[in-house]
Design an enzyme around this catalytic site. Structure first.
Site, PDB file in Angstrom:
ATOM      1  N   HIS A   1      -3.523  -4.906   1.318  1.00  0.00           N
ATOM      2  CA  HIS A   1      -2.578  -5.855   2.844  1.00  0.00           C
ATOM      3  C   HIS A   1      -2.583  -7.050   2.995  1.00  0.00           C
ATOM      4  CE1 HIS A   1      -2.438  -1.389   4.410  1.00  0.00           C
ATOM      5  NE2 HIS A   1      -3.860  -1.224   3.153  1.00  0.00           N
TER       6      HIS A   1
ATOM      7  N   GLU B   1      -1.638  -8.626   5.287  1.00  0.00           N
ATOM      8  CA  GLU B   1      -1.428  -8.654   6.755  1.00  0.00           C
ATOM      9  C   GLU B   1      -2.011  -8.517   6.761  1.00  0.00           C
ATOM     10  OE1 GLU B   1      -0.205  -5.851   5.245  1.00  0.00           O
ATOM     11  OE2 GLU B   1      -1.391  -3.716   6.467  1.00  0.00           O
TER      12      GLU B   1
ATOM     13  N   CYS C   1       0.904  -1.284   0.017  1.00  0.00           N
ATOM     14  CA  CYS C   1      -0.121  -0.064  -0.255  1.00  0.00           C
ATOM     15  C   CYS C   1       1.157   1.373   0.088  1.00  0.00           C
ATOM     16  CB  CYS C   1      -0.998  -0.431   1.069  1.00  0.00           C
ATOM     17  SG  CYS C   1      -2.657   1.479   0.530  1.00  0.00           S
TER      18      CYS C   1
END
Length: 198
Positions: A178, A180, A87
């Site tokens: 993302h 994560e 990002c």
């Protein structure tokens, strides 16, 4: 986190300025890597790779300039150190932006559109076809950028229409979304195996 290279695996750093730092660290440790926060240039020593996570790219860039990390990560990269930008990290990794001037790492030959998919309220999830992945990957997009154009040396891994949302170079990976924030660890594994070569 002893500052020593992990004997049995790899040691990956996560720039700890903004974004999903704990989430990246947790996934890396679950995959058997030694994970370390990176707050200054000295923290780059002995790393096998570095993740520049999401957040607000202008603020992250300004803090990285003040701490010396912008030049430190450039030096790490140009010595062959693998870097992954997610990002805001993808924004910082680009060589040029359509937006206002801001600090950039300039590690990937690409033109970035910051917040290209709209503001926070326009956040979304999308199943993506990713080069090298057998099954679609669900990307979480939050004020996400995209690459409008890429140059030589950049391999596009995934697009939404004509917008590049994942790409790699010789020792760099970028994702507009993302990884994560999901339970799917394939991009972390990809970074460790395909980009870091571990």
């Amino acid at each position: 986190m002893t500052g020593e290279r992990h004997k049995d695996g790899c040691r990956i750093g996560v720039v700890a300025v903004q974004g999903g730092v704990p989430e990246h660290l947790r996934i890396l440790e679950e995959l058997g890597a030694e994970a370390a926060e990176v707050r200054n240039v000295e923290d780059l020593e002995g790393l096998d790779g570095v993740i520049v996570p999401g957040g607000e790219s202008t603020a992250i860039g300004r803090i990285m300039v003040e701490s010396g990390l912008l030049d430190g990560i450039r030096s790490f990269f140009y010595k062959g150190g693998p870097v992954w930008g997610t990002c805001a990290g993808m924004v910082l990794a680009a060589s040029a932006t359509n937006g206002p001037r801001q600090p950039m790492l300039g590690l990937m030959n690409a033109l970035v559109e910051r917040n290209g998919f709209g503001r926070q309220v326009s956040s979304f999830e999308r199943d993506l076809d990713v080069e090298g992945f057998e099954e679609p990957y669900t990307g979480v997009f939050i004020r996400a950028p995209y690459y409008e154009d890429v140059g030589p040396g950049v391999e596009v891994l995934s697009k939404i229409d004509d917008r590049v949302v994942a790409a790699k170079g010789e020792n760099i990976l970028v994702t507009a979304f993302h990884p994560e924030l999901t339970d799917d660890t394939r991009f972390h594994e990809y970074f460790i195996q395909e980009v870091c070569g571990l």
